[in-house]
Design a protein around this motif. Structure first.
Motif, PDB file in Angstrom:
ATOM      1  N   PRO A 263      -0.252   2.501 -18.935  1.00 54.76           N
ATOM      2  CA  PRO A 263       0.417   2.479 -17.530  1.00 54.76           C
ATOM      3  C   PRO A 263       0.358   1.139 -16.916  1.00 54.76           C
ATOM      4  O   PRO A 263      -0.432   0.295 -17.098  1.00 54.76           O
ATOM      5  CB  PRO A 263      -0.979   3.244 -17.150  1.00 54.76           C
ATOM      6  CG  PRO A 263      -1.600   4.088 -18.277  1.00 54.76           C
ATOM      7  CD  PRO A 263      -1.465   3.171 -19.298  1.00 54.76           C
ATOM      8  N   SER A 264       1.569   0.934 -15.831  1.00 52.72           N
ATOM      9  CA  SER A 264       1.610  -0.203 -15.428  1.00 52.72           C
ATOM     10  C   SER A 264       1.187  -0.323 -14.081  1.00 52.72           C
ATOM     11  O   SER A 264       1.144  -1.357 -13.321  1.00 52.72           O
ATOM     12  CB  SER A 264       3.039  -0.458 -15.353  1.00 52.72           C
ATOM     13  OG  SER A 264       3.866   0.548 -14.884  1.00 52.72           O
ATOM     14  N   ALA A 265       0.842   0.861 -13.432  1.00 51.34           N
ATOM     15  CA  ALA A 265       0.165   1.016 -12.145  1.00 51.34           C
ATOM     16  C   ALA A 265      -0.932   0.018 -11.737  1.00 51.34           C
ATOM     17  O   ALA A 265      -1.654  -0.082 -12.623  1.00 51.34           O
ATOM     18  CB  ALA A 265       0.197   2.429 -11.714  1.00 51.34           C
TER      19      ALA A 265
ATOM     20  N   ILE B 143       0.874  -1.109   0.092  1.00 54.01           N
ATOM     21  CA  ILE B 143       0.101  -0.054   0.098  1.00 54.01           C
ATOM     22  C   ILE B 143       0.888   1.358  -0.138  1.00 54.01           C
ATOM     23  O   ILE B 143       0.693   2.230  -0.577  1.00 54.01           O
ATOM     24  CB  ILE B 143      -1.064   0.046   1.254  1.00 54.01           C
ATOM     25  CG1 ILE B 143      -1.879  -1.128   1.069  1.00 54.01           C
ATOM     26  CG2 ILE B 143      -1.643   1.486   1.352  1.00 54.01           C
ATOM     27  CD1 ILE B 143      -2.856  -1.172  -0.074  1.00 54.01           C
ATOM     28  N   LEU B 144       1.920   1.063   0.774  1.00 53.90           N
ATOM     29  CA  LEU B 144       2.747   2.389   0.693  1.00 53.90           C
ATOM     30  C   LEU B 144       3.470   2.689  -0.569  1.00 53.90           C
ATOM     31  O   LEU B 144       3.464   3.735  -0.861  1.00 53.90           O
ATOM     32  CB  LEU B 144       4.134   2.178   1.886  1.00 53.90           C
ATOM     33  CG  LEU B 144       4.867   3.282   2.131  1.00 53.90           C
ATOM     34  CD1 LEU B 144       4.342   4.386   2.468  1.00 53.90           C
ATOM     35  CD2 LEU B 144       6.198   2.692   3.095  1.00 53.90           C
ATOM     36  N   LEU B 145       3.998   1.639  -1.338  1.00 61.02           N
ATOM     37  CA  LEU B 145       4.581   1.795  -2.668  1.00 61.02           C
ATOM     38  C   LEU B 145       3.593   2.410  -3.462  1.00 61.02           C
ATOM     39  O   LEU B 145       3.856   3.082  -4.220  1.00 61.02           O
ATOM     40  CB  LEU B 145       5.248   0.624  -3.031  1.00 61.02           C
ATOM     41  CG  LEU B 145       6.356   0.165  -2.260  1.00 61.02           C
ATOM     42  CD1 LEU B 145       6.735  -1.393  -2.736  1.00 61.02           C
ATOM     43  CD2 LEU B 145       7.547   1.052  -2.508  1.00 61.02           C
ATOM     44  N   MET B 146       2.131   1.820  -3.469  1.00 62.72           N
ATOM     45  CA  MET B 146       1.204   2.430  -4.259  1.00 62.72           C
ATOM     46  C   MET B 146       1.076   3.790  -4.115  1.00 62.72           C
ATOM     47  O   MET B 146       0.867   4.525  -4.887  1.00 62.72           O
ATOM     48  CB  MET B 146      -0.029   1.542  -4.084  1.00 62.72           C
ATOM     49  CG  MET B 146      -0.016   0.184  -4.646  1.00 62.72           C
ATOM     50  SD  MET B 146      -1.643  -0.906  -4.125  1.00 62.72           S
ATOM     51  CE  MET B 146      -2.681  -0.057  -5.250  1.00 62.72           C
ATOM     52  N   ALA B 147       1.050   4.410  -2.849  1.00 59.36           N
ATOM     53  CA  ALA B 147       0.862   5.668  -2.525  1.00 59.36           C
ATOM     54  C   ALA B 147       2.105   6.520  -2.980  1.00 59.36           C
ATOM     55  O   ALA B 147       1.931   7.824  -3.354  1.00 59.36           O
ATOM     56  CB  ALA B 147       0.475   5.796  -0.859  1.00 59.36           C
TER      57      ALA B 147
ATOM     58  N   GLU C 261       7.657   5.777 -10.543  1.00 62.24           N
ATOM     59  CA  GLU C 261       6.814   4.447 -11.048  1.00 62.24           C
ATOM     60  C   GLU C 261       5.953   3.837  -9.791  1.00 62.24           C
ATOM     61  O   GLU C 261       6.337   4.142  -8.486  1.00 62.24           O
ATOM     62  CB  GLU C 261       7.999   3.620 -11.420  1.00 62.24           C
ATOM     63  CG  GLU C 261       8.762   4.027 -12.660  1.00 62.24           C
ATOM     64  CD  GLU C 261       8.114   3.681 -13.887  1.00 62.24           C
ATOM     65  OE1 GLU C 261       6.967   3.291 -14.079  1.00 62.24           O
ATOM     66  OE2 GLU C 261       8.544   4.472 -14.946  1.00 62.24           O
ATOM     67  N   ASP C 262       5.111   2.884 -10.101  1.00 63.03           N
ATOM     68  CA  ASP C 262       4.633   2.173  -9.171  1.00 63.03           C
ATOM     69  C   ASP C 262       5.275   0.957  -9.018  1.00 63.03           C
ATOM     70  O   ASP C 262       5.263  -0.170 -10.140  1.00 63.03           O
ATOM     71  CB  ASP C 262       2.923   1.763  -9.629  1.00 63.03           C
ATOM     72  CG  ASP C 262       2.411   1.086  -8.623  1.00 63.03           C
ATOM     73  OD1 ASP C 262       2.836   0.787  -7.563  1.00 63.03           O
ATOM     74  OD2 ASP C 262       0.996   0.940  -8.709  1.00 63.03           O
ATOM     75  N   TYR C 263       6.254   0.684  -8.021  1.00 62.42           N
ATOM     76  CA  TYR C 263       6.978  -0.668  -7.525  1.00 62.42           C
ATOM     77  C   TYR C 263       6.172  -1.647  -6.899  1.00 62.42           C
ATOM     78  O   TYR C 263       6.807  -2.637  -6.320  1.00 62.42           O
ATOM     79  CB  TYR C 263       8.394  -0.259  -6.978  1.00 62.42           C
ATOM     80  CG  TYR C 263       9.108   0.643  -8.174  1.00 62.42           C
ATOM     81  CD1 TYR C 263       9.484  -0.143  -9.085  1.00 62.42           C
ATOM     82  CD2 TYR C 263       9.407   1.938  -7.723  1.00 62.42           C
ATOM     83  CE1 TYR C 263      10.569   0.831 -10.103  1.00 62.42           C
ATOM     84  CE2 TYR C 263      10.136   2.796  -8.836  1.00 62.42           C
ATOM     85  CZ  TYR C 263      10.766   2.026  -9.651  1.00 62.42           C
ATOM     86  OH  TYR C 263      11.528   2.935 -10.578  1.00 62.42           O
ATOM     87  N   SER C 264       4.969  -1.300  -6.594  1.00 64.29           N
ATOM     88  CA  SER C 264       4.265  -1.928  -5.533  1.00 64.29           C
ATOM     89  C   SER C 264       4.159  -3.571  -6.071  1.00 64.29           C
ATOM     90  O   SER C 264       4.323  -4.678  -5.436  1.00 64.29           O
ATOM     91  CB  SER C 264       2.652  -1.617  -5.272  1.00 64.29           C
ATOM     92  OG  SER C 264       2.026  -1.324  -6.284  1.00 64.29           O
TER      93      SER C 264
END
Length: 939
Positions: A315-317, A225-229, A236-239
């Protein structure tokens, strides 16, 4: 049940399944991505994102098997054999679980259990999608194998729980998950079920570590969740990747939290798993060596991440991937309705798996007999009920097994639907349902159909557990259920036996080009078979293939320029900053017409090839990310695209804001409308250094300006200096289609051709029709007939080969051939013209009754078409039936349009006397029609 006996049964199942797979396996290249994987596997290239490095390496290892002269056959084995092993493991797990539930003491009991295992394995193996995936060089078959093999390792772990080092199985599963990223993400879908299974089976052993396990899982969730935020600050979204790596490590460590106490050993396990994830470094290594196929060119860690995260596809998120639902974008559907249609997307493919209908009606566009439809509904319903009953039976008897296997099925179906966020199916009957996938996506769900088949044997077991007195029928029922998908799908597009069409298509396209040509192609199916032909078969390596979709990317244009020797004037920095721009006409921007990157590339290649140059005057925007770090800070942080007015200016010191080496300019001429640019380029003649071709598959949007300068040469069209409409290279095309092209399996009716294949094959038919027309124009009737006869064999709908041959046979006076083709046409696919011609022959023979039947059939097919009506007029006139003749004549003249059409057709068919009768009657009713009066006088 003895282990040797059980293993021998597993071997027999493997031989049975692999035998059918090997017989139906594609003997060489396939359409779509399989040809690309074969080409990359043979040359150790870099395929499309995310790259599948381990998949490519293993295909290369299989290519060394000395089985046939075609390495593609050996590489295709990497799909067939793993899939056969997968279904053999299904058989082994089913019979082992059933032996636990019902201790077999008699031979009959063992036979029942074996038959139930066979039913599960056979349904899993011969369901349409798993079979389709097993016979071509795609990633889904080996990925499904790793998924099922991981389930089997967890299953094996349970049977050795408590023994020394049994936890190694769970560590091995985690390592396999890490490795499998290099093939496909599908095996990870087994992870949640395995974790739940391990926790349930081992809960007593781990109950004093419950708090540690819960804390680890909560921490994992919070990290994701933190990585998404933090997507914004991180860029980048590394989640997803971080969450996936941590989850795999937790899967290895948490079940062994009590048995592996050494910190050093734990660190070693983590390191081994991390090493498993490193297969993607192969992509960076190979990309820097410039292989023949080097998609996205991931030469740096940043570009490798872009490839892994599939950046070029959008988008990859995770949040961007999930919302909005693609079925809601254009339809305006609410979230529940949009999700409903995506579940129907899966259900559509589920109904394709076990019986021929409705699959064959959609893929092959054929009409299915009502009996087959009813049997298909009953067969699909029966297998579906048995699968659901099997899930219930397992849940009731062993919840650990249930969660292990059900979660794999659930995530491979519902989970994929939610994550992949598919558009509507291309075969959706509702025109309102837009946008649509470019092809049917059933192959994604292969693992879910394999897992559903797993439950079928348990469903039969549960049914006869309740109907004990009917137990003797369980063996034949299991055999029937197992055989149904085999029989239903053997004669389906999953059977690729003797299918050489993709191989021949690539070969034929390449040999159509002159030496050192540049060939523009359109998409996957007119590009990947050509890559395969060059990479694996070493066919025409001199031809440079330029895919118009990929030319929209900077890495591909740079490869054309730097690796393939295509003449391009843009610097690498300019290529990285090419962007779409509106057309400029007469100095005014035309925003209704956008020029894309591939338009600029095609124009520049043509200009350089003609050894001409236009001055680069027009400044274009720059992407800030392409600048060196020291120059990026000169511009506002939120400015991702830098307009020319920001960088073409001087500092206070008098220096340019950016050195001129970072300016991006293009010729103003490149912004002209298509036709104007081509005319400007060609006005002083065009003598290209290399021949340039467009494949006939390229859409008119990409060739519209070049049309007057294209010469058809077989399956390609060449840019020529003469402006002459649809110019045709008759001699070369004649030689290609009749002497050089290969047509293996195209005319083999047992080789199935879906809609996409039929579209590609229509290019042959169009070429032959055009060739026949050209011969006919030059008066060579025999050669024209030869072209039409061959073209007709391709079965392309909408091209009037029969009509052309009927006319030519009439011109030749070849009544034998004329009657043959008419008989075939009016019986198999009647049309008004063929029926009329058949009627005319009968009329000339004096068979008025038969002639009347043909004319009436023509009239019934199309009541407003003048052909059938003209035939009936001729019949009544010949018979001397004046009453019927005058009645029909009077009904015709009630419609001005029909009157003109009938008169025109009768004149064309040398029935001028009847045409005059109709015209006279028209003038009796319309005496002031001077045009009709003049026409009558001319008659």
């Amino acid at each position: 049940m003895k282990n040797k006996e059980r293993l021998f049964a597993v071997f027999l199942v493997f031989v049975f399944i692999s035998g059918f797979y090997l017989y139906t396996m594609q003997p060489t290249a396939s359409f779509w991505d399989a040809s690309e994987y074969l080409a990359c596997g043979y040359t150790l290239g870099v395929p499309h994102p995310p790259g599948s490095p381990l998949h490519v390496i293993l295909r290369r290892l299989f290519s060394f098997l000395p089985i046939t002269g075609d390495p593609a056959f050996s590489m295709n084995l990497f799909s067939a054999l793993p899939c056969a092993i997968t279904c053999s493991l299904i058989f082994l797990m089913v019979i082992t679980i059933l032996c636990e539930w019902k201790q077999p003491k008699k031979r009959f009991d063992k036979t029942v259990i074996y038959s139930l295992g066979f039913a599960s394995a056979s349904v899993s193996a011969f369901a349409f999608t798993p079979w389709w995936n097993a016979v071509e060089a795609e990633a889904y078959a080996p990925a499904t194998f790793i998924l099922v093999f991981s389930l089997w390792l967890a299953f094996f772990w349970r049977h050795h729980l408590g023994e020394a080092n049994s936890g190694r199985m769970i560590i091995l599963i985690a390592y396999l998950f890490a490795l499998s990223i290099g093939i496909h993400l599908i095996p990870l879908l087994a992870g949640p079920g395995i974790f739940i299974f391990v926790m349930l089976v081992n809960r007593e052993h781990l109950k004093d570590r419950r708090n540690v396990i819960i804390s680890a899982l909560v921490s994992w969730f919070l990290i994701v969740i933190l990585l998404m935020a933090l997507k914004g600050p991180l860029g980048e979204d590394y989640s997803f990747i971080v969450g996936m790596v941590i989850a795999v490590i937790l899967l290895a460590l948490l079940p062994n939290i009590k048995t592996i106490r050494s910190p050093l050993l734990r660190i070693l396990i983590v390191c081994i798993i991390l090493i498993g994830f490193t297969t993607h470094l192969y992509l960076m290594i190979r990309a820097n060596l410039h292989p023949m196929i080097n998609e996205t060119a991931p030469t740096t860690l940043s570009k490798l991440w872009d490839a892994f995260s599939r950046k070029q596809y959008g988008p990859s998120a995770v949040t961007s991937q999930l919302f909005p639902r693609k079925t809601a974008i254009e339809t305006g559907y609410s979230l529940p309705v949009a999700l409903f249609w995506q579940f129907m997307f899966y259900f559509r493919y589920f109904t394709w798996q076990f019986m021929p209908w409705p699959r064959e009606a959609i893929i092959l566009a054929t009409t299915t007999h009502k009996v087959i439809q009813v049997l298909s509904v009953l067969g699909t319903f029966a297998i579906t009920i048995l699968g659901i009953l099997g899930m219930y039976s397992m849940y009731k008897r062993d919840k650990g097994y249930f969660w292990l296997f059900f979660m794999a099925f659930f995530l491979a179906s519902v989970g994929l639907i939610l994550y992949m966020n598919f558009k509507f199916s291309p075969s959706d009957l509702n025109p309102f349902h837009q946008p649509r996938e470019v092809r049917e996506r059933f192959y994604f769900f292969g693992p879910s159909f394999v897992m559903f088949g797993f439950f079928v044997g348990f469903g039969i077991f549960e049914m006869f557990k309740r109907l004990k007195r009917w137990i003797r029928y369980s063996i034949p029922l299991a055999a029937i259920i197992g055989i149904i998908p085999l029989l239903s799908n053997f004669s389906s597009p999953a059977n690729r036996h003797a299918n050489y069409m993709p191989d021949d298509y690539g070969y034929n396209m390449l040999i159509s080009c002159d030496r050192d040509a540049i060939l523009y192609t359109n998409g996957d199916n007119d590009t990947f078979p050509l890559w395969f032909a060059q990479a694996v078969k070493k066919t025409r390596l001199d031809v440079r293939i330029a895919n118009l979709s990929l030319i929209n990317t900077d890495w591909y244009i740079k490869q054309l320029k730097n690796d393939m020797g295509v003449l391009i004037s843009f610097t690498d920095f300019e290529i990285e900053n090419l962007m779409p721009h509106p057309v400029v006409k007469d100095g005014k921007i035309q925003r209704d017409k956008i020029l894309f990157v591939n338009d600029f590339a095609v124009r520049d290649i043509a200009t350089m090839n003609a050894e001409k140059r236009f001055e680069k005057k027009l400044f274009m925007p720059i992407r800030k990310e392409t600048l060196p770090p020291e120059y990026r800070k000169l511009f506002p942080k939120d400015m991702e695209i830098i307009p020319p007015q920001y960088y073409v200016r001087r500092k206070a010191s008098g220096e340019w804001m950016l050195p001129s080496s970072f300016w991006v300019r293009i010729p103003e001429e490149y912004l002209l409308p298509d036709e104007e640019f081509v005319e400007l380029l060609m006005k002083d003649g065009y003598e290209g250094k290399f021949p340039i071709y467009f494949a006939t598959t390229v859409s008119r949007d990409n060739t519209i300006g070049w049309e007057p300068y294209l010469s058809m040469e077989g399956l390609v069209r060449k840019i020529i200096p003469e402006k002459g409409g649809l110019y045709f290279n008759l001699e070369k095309t004649d030689s290609l289609v009749f002497q050089e092209y290969r047509y293996r399996s195209i005319f083999n009716k047992s080789v199935y051709k879906d809609e996409n294949v039929r579209k590609l094959l229509s290019n042959y038919a169009i070429c032959l029709f055009s060739l026949g027309m050209e011969h006919q124009k030059r008066g060579d009737i025999d050669k024209a007939i030869k072209c039409y006869e061959l073209g007709k064999k391709f079965g392309t709908v909408g091209i009037p080969f029969d009509r052309m041959m009927i006319n030519l046979y009439k011109m030749k006076g070849d009544t034998v051939k004329l009657k043959e083709i008419l008989l075939e046409t009016v019986e198999k696919k009647p049309d008004p013209f063929s029926l009329y011609t058949a009627g005319r022959i009968k009329l000339d023979e004096g068979d008025y009754a038969e002639a009347g039947r043909y004319f009436k059939r023509a009239q019934k097919l199309d009541p407003r078409n003048p052909i059938g009506i003209s035939g009936m007029l001729s019949l009544y006139y010949r018979m001397g039936d004046s009453l019927k003749f005058f009645d029909l004549r009077d009904s015709i003249v009630e419609s001005p349009e029909l009157t003109g059409n009938v008169i025109g057709f009768l004149q064309q068919d040398a029935e001028g006397e009847i045409a005059r009768e109709i015209l006279k009657r028209w003038l009796e009713i319309h005496p002031y029609d001077t045009l009709a009066q003049k026409m009558l006088e001319e008659m």
